[in-house]
Design an enzyme around this catalytic site. Structure first.
Site, PDB file in Angstrom:
ATOM      1  N   GLU A   1      29.465  32.928  32.230  1.00 20.32           N
ATOM      2  CA  GLU A   1      30.237  31.777  32.685  1.00 20.32           C
ATOM      3  C   GLU A   1      30.007  31.539  34.175  1.00 20.32           C
ATOM      4  O   GLU A   1      29.913  32.484  34.958  1.00 20.32           O
ATOM      5  CB  GLU A   1      31.722  32.024  32.393  1.00 20.32           C
ATOM      6  CG  GLU A   1      31.929  32.213  30.884  1.00 20.32           C
ATOM      7  CD  GLU A   1      33.358  32.555  30.476  1.00 20.32           C
ATOM      8  OE1 GLU A   1      34.293  32.358  31.278  1.00 20.32           O
ATOM      9  OE2 GLU A   1      33.527  33.034  29.341  1.00 20.32           O
TER      10      GLU A   1
ATOM     11  N   CYS B   1      30.056  29.057  41.741  1.00 13.27           N
ATOM     12  CA  CYS B   1      30.458  30.456  41.550  1.00 13.27           C
ATOM     13  C   CYS B   1      29.626  31.005  40.394  1.00 13.27           C
ATOM     14  O   CYS B   1      29.699  30.484  39.280  1.00 13.27           O
ATOM     15  CB  CYS B   1      31.948  30.482  41.231  1.00 13.27           C
ATOM     16  SG  CYS B   1      32.567  32.105  40.807  1.00 13.27           S
TER      17      CYS B   1
ATOM     18  N   CYS C   1      31.996  43.425  32.819  1.00 10.49           N
ATOM     19  CA  CYS C   1      32.017  44.278  34.019  1.00 10.49           C
ATOM     20  C   CYS C   1      32.537  45.645  33.622  1.00 10.49           C
ATOM     21  O   CYS C   1      33.465  45.764  32.824  1.00 10.49           O
ATOM     22  CB  CYS C   1      32.926  43.662  35.086  1.00 10.49           C
ATOM     23  SG  CYS C   1      32.968  44.623  36.614  1.00 10.49           S
TER      24      CYS C   1
ATOM     25  N   CYS D   1      39.034  46.453  36.653  1.00 10.58           N
ATOM     26  CA  CYS D   1      40.216  46.186  37.477  1.00 10.58           C
ATOM     27  C   CYS D   1      41.295  45.694  36.523  1.00 10.58           C
ATOM     28  O   CYS D   1      41.013  44.937  35.585  1.00 10.58           O
ATOM     29  CB  CYS D   1      39.905  45.149  38.552  1.00 10.58           C
ATOM     30  SG  CYS D   1      38.582  45.715  39.639  1.00 10.58           S
TER      31      CYS D   1
ATOM     32  N   CYS E   1      42.015  41.734  35.611  1.00  9.73           N
ATOM     33  CA  CYS E   1      40.866  40.827  35.529  1.00  9.73           C
ATOM     34  C   CYS E   1      40.371  40.681  34.093  1.00  9.73           C
ATOM     35  O   CYS E   1      40.144  41.692  33.406  1.00  9.73           O
ATOM     36  CB  CYS E   1      39.752  41.383  36.419  1.00  9.73           C
ATOM     37  SG  CYS E   1      38.183  40.529  36.229  1.00  9.73           S
TER      38      CYS E   1
ATOM     39  N   SER F   1      30.848  39.003  46.636  1.00  8.77           N
ATOM     40  CA  SER F   1      32.179  39.606  46.539  1.00  8.77           C
ATOM     41  C   SER F   1      32.088  40.935  45.801  1.00  8.77           C
ATOM     42  O   SER F   1      31.485  41.025  44.737  1.00  8.77           O
ATOM     43  CB  SER F   1      33.108  38.649  45.777  1.00  8.77           C
ATOM     44  OG  SER F   1      34.370  39.260  45.568  1.00  8.77           O
TER      45      SER F   1
ATOM     46  N   LEU G   1      40.258  43.703  48.166  1.00  7.51           N
ATOM     47  CA  LEU G   1      41.103  44.798  48.645  1.00  7.51           C
ATOM     48  C   LEU G   1      42.334  44.988  47.743  1.00  7.51           C
ATOM     49  O   LEU G   1      42.535  46.054  47.178  1.00  7.51           O
ATOM     50  CB  LEU G   1      41.515  44.518  50.092  1.00  7.51           C
ATOM     51  CG  LEU G   1      42.111  45.695  50.839  1.00  7.51           C
ATOM     52  CD1 LEU G   1      41.087  46.803  51.040  1.00  7.51           C
ATOM     53  CD2 LEU G   1      42.680  45.252  52.179  1.00  7.51           C
ATOM     54  N   HIS G   2      43.156  43.981  47.669  1.00  9.84           N
ATOM     55  CA  HIS G   2      44.301  43.902  46.740  1.00  9.84           C
ATOM     56  C   HIS G   2      45.428  44.904  46.988  1.00  9.84           C
ATOM     57  O   HIS G   2      46.508  44.762  46.416  1.00  9.84           O
ATOM     58  CB  HIS G   2      43.865  44.040  45.271  1.00  9.84           C
ATOM     59  CG  HIS G   2      42.749  43.134  44.876  1.00  9.84           C
ATOM     60  ND1 HIS G   2      42.700  41.806  45.226  1.00  9.84           N
ATOM     61  CD2 HIS G   2      41.616  43.356  44.166  1.00  9.84           C
ATOM     62  CE1 HIS G   2      41.607  41.253  44.741  1.00  9.84           C
ATOM     63  NE2 HIS G   2      40.918  42.173  44.114  1.00  9.84           N
TER      64      HIS G   2
ATOM     65  N   CYS H   1      39.704  32.360  39.338  1.00 15.51           N
ATOM     66  CA  CYS H   1      39.291  33.739  39.624  1.00 15.51           C
ATOM     67  C   CYS H   1      39.906  34.700  38.634  1.00 15.51           C
ATOM     68  O   CYS H   1      41.104  34.662  38.385  1.00 15.51           O
ATOM     69  CB  CYS H   1      39.821  34.189  40.986  1.00 15.51           C
ATOM     70  SG  CYS H   1      39.185  33.278  42.337  1.00 15.51           S
TER      71      CYS H   1
HETATM   72  N1  SAH Z   1      33.445  41.745  40.872  1.00 13.95           N
HETATM   73  C1  SAH Z   1      33.601  41.116  42.125  1.00 13.95           C
HETATM   74  C2  SAH Z   1      33.497  39.610  42.085  1.00 13.95           C
HETATM   75  C3  SAH Z   1      34.169  38.841  40.968  1.00 13.95           C
HETATM   76  S1  SAH Z   1      35.885  38.611  40.928  1.00 13.95           S
HETATM   77  C4  SAH Z   1      34.887  41.530  42.769  1.00 13.95           C
HETATM   78  O1  SAH Z   1      35.714  42.139  42.108  1.00 13.95           O
HETATM   79  O2  SAH Z   1      35.023  41.281  43.951  1.00 13.95           O
HETATM   80  C5  SAH Z   1      36.358  37.461  42.226  1.00 13.95           C
HETATM   81  C6  SAH Z   1      37.764  37.772  42.784  1.00 13.95           C
HETATM   82  O3  SAH Z   1      38.825  37.442  41.854  1.00 13.95           O
HETATM   83  C7  SAH Z   1      37.953  39.247  43.122  1.00 13.95           C
HETATM   84  O4  SAH Z   1      38.585  39.392  44.359  1.00 13.95           O
HETATM   85  C8  SAH Z   1      38.846  39.698  41.994  1.00 13.95           C
HETATM   86  O5  SAH Z   1      39.516  40.875  42.292  1.00 13.95           O
HETATM   87  C9  SAH Z   1      39.750  38.513  41.819  1.00 13.95           C
HETATM   88  N2  SAH Z   1      40.476  38.498  40.544  1.00 13.95           N
HETATM   89  C10 SAH Z   1      40.190  39.147  39.392  1.00 13.95           C
HETATM   90  N3  SAH Z   1      41.103  38.869  38.452  1.00 13.95           N
HETATM   91  C11 SAH Z   1      42.003  38.020  39.010  1.00 13.95           C
HETATM   92  C12 SAH Z   1      43.158  37.345  38.521  1.00 13.95           C
HETATM   93  N4  SAH Z   1      43.561  37.479  37.270  1.00 13.95           N
HETATM   94  N5  SAH Z   1      43.824  36.530  39.364  1.00 13.95           N
HETATM   95  C13 SAH Z   1      43.384  36.357  40.642  1.00 13.95           C
HETATM   96  N6  SAH Z   1      42.290  36.962  41.145  1.00 13.95           N
HETATM   97  C14 SAH Z   1      41.603  37.784  40.338  1.00 13.95           C
HETATM   98 FE1  SF4 Z   2      34.750  43.613  37.682  1.00 12.98          FE
HETATM   99 FE2  SF4 Z   2      35.444  42.162  39.842  1.00 12.98          FE
HETATM  100 FE3  SF4 Z   2      36.812  41.921  37.524  1.00 12.98          FE
HETATM  101 FE4  SF4 Z   2      37.004  44.160  38.970  1.00 12.98          FE
HETATM  102  S1  SF4 Z   2      37.660  42.088  39.584  1.00 12.98           S
HETATM  103  S2  SF4 Z   2      36.731  44.048  36.743  1.00 12.98           S
HETATM  104  S3  SF4 Z   2      34.933  44.365  39.770  1.00 12.98           S
HETATM  105  S4  SF4 Z   2      34.673  41.369  37.880  1.00 12.98           S
END
Ligand code: SAH
Ligand code: SF4
Length: 356
Positions: free
Chosen positions: A103, A116, A123, A127, A130, A204, A228-229, A346
């Site tokens: 996507e 994007c 992945c 996380c 996500c 990222s 970072l989160h 995101c």
């Molecule tokens: N894998 C990489 C890039 C893809 S995610 C990474 O983790 O940085 C792009 C951004 O969206 C990252 O900062 C990720 O942590 C954030 N993200 C993931 N799931 C999300 C969600 N449900 N709501 C908001 N941001 C989210």
């Molecule tokens: Fe993978 Fe980024 Fe999603 Fe974490 S936030 S599971 S590193 S795509």
């Protein structure tokens, strides 16, 4: 153009979009053709946006007719395309040759068009908030599959914008697929091709420390965004399991070094989860981290993922968090969420659809 051993039947011709100009020149040389033909083909494909060799009028007829032995130019098909009602965001589901789907999202604001792209199908890093992480890793994308996403989105938008930005914030962890990602960046930056400036590209990462250090050595002013989160290891381990491997004491110095080497302020992405990481103490610690790097903070209010229990904070809570940061952090933005209605925001890329 004669067939050569390089075109043995067991080796199907490669995808054009994964060929750097020098690799293309090498293949042409195998057919007895001079390197400037690679420049011409790059111009046709990336600057005049031809997707078929038949119209490439300055190429010898024999080359146009036997182009398929050199490489193939077809873009992977867009299996589904959804747009938001305001017409500003589009999600492209792209069907790859092995049946995998990936996507990509285009987002338009008043100021700019941003593409994007995904770097992997799924992945491995899981996380906990996500949608892509829920899928697990299916496979890495090739450089050609990454470049093709950009070309497909550019074609859709008719290449009318003189510039666009590119973010590796789709599916997957780009630094876990380092070589194909870098090769795609080289192809996209080629001055005979799309000529995309390194400053317009942001990678990222959830914190693959050795690869952040490697990226710093590339000598390119690529943007780096670190997901970072959380401001403590205890909380970050819960949200980003990779933190167990590379905790904050390793991640933050690597991000700092990246900023020093490239002269670019690193972005700290901070997905705001109600009642989890949105307290005043969190904001104060985040401000201190951001000041020390130096960096800019990008707050992303959590985008809901079906099946996950996290909650998005209220607009007032987001505002309060940002207000605590403003006086203490160098630059703070709240990411204006686009694409939620088509599951394109995101963290929502993972085979979700409006009907899901
Ligand atoms: N894998 C990489 C890039 C893809 S995610 C990474 O983790 O940085 C792009 C951004 O969206 C990252 O900062 C990720 O942590 C954030 N993200 C993931 N799931 C999300 C969600 N449900 N709501 C908001 N941001 C989210
Ligand atoms: Fe993978 Fe980024 Fe999603 Fe974490 S936030 S599971 S590193 S795509």
């Amino acid at each position: 153009m004669d067939p050569t051993p390089a075109d043995a039947p067991s080796q199907p011709p490669p995808n054009f979009y994964g060929l750097t100009r020098s690799l293309l020149a090498g293949r042409l040389a195998g057919h007895g053709l001079p390197p400037y033909r690679a420049d011409q083909i790059y111009t046709w494909v990336y600057q005049k946006h031809h997707r078929s060799p038949s119209g490439m009028t300055n190429l010898p007829l024999a080359l146009r007719e036997r182009f398929g032995a050199l490489c193939h130019l077809e873009l992977p098909p867009v299996a589904s395309l959804q747009g938001t009602r305001d017409g500003l965001t589009h999600k492209f589901v792209i069907g790859l040759t092995d049946g995998a789907r990936v996507e990509s999202v285009s987002m338009r604001t008043e100021k700019r068009l941003t593409f994007c792209v995904s770097s992997q199908v799924g992945c491995a890093l899981k996380c906990t908030f996500c949608a892509t992480g829920l899928m697990g890793l299916q496979r890495n994308l090739t450089s050609g599959e990454i470049v093709a996403q950009v070309v497909a989105m550019g074609d859709f938008h008719g290449w009318r914008d003189d510039r666009f930005n590119l973010v590796f914030m789709g599916m997957g962890e780009p630094l876990a697929n380092y070589e194909p990602m870098m090769e795609a960046i080289h192809i996209l930056r080629d001055p005979r091709g799309i000529d995309l400036g390194a400053r317009r590209i942001t990678v990222s990462t959830s914190g693959v420390v050795p690869q952040i250090r490697r990226l710093a050595e590339e000598g390119l002013p690529l943007g780096l965004a670190v997901s970072l989160h959380a401001t403590t290891d205890a909380l970050r381990e819960r949200l980003v399991p990779l933190n167990r491997r590379w905790p904050l004491a390793e991640l933050l110095p690597a991000a700092k070094e990246y900023g020093r080497r490239t002269g670019r302020r690193v972005t700290l992405e901070y997905t705001l989860l109600a009642g989890v990481n949105d307290g005043e103490d969190d904001a104060k610690r985040l401000g201190a981290i951001a000041r020390d790097l130096p960096s800019k903070i990008n707050i992303i209010p959590y985008n809901p993922v079906p099946g996950l229990e996290w909650k998005r904070p209220t607009p007032e809570a987001v505002d309060a968090f940002a207000r605590t940061l403003w006086p203490i952090a160098p630059a703070v933005t709240v990411r204006h969420t686009q694409g939620g209605e088509i599951w394109a925001a995101c963290g929502q890329l993972g085979g979700l659809s409006p009907e899901a």
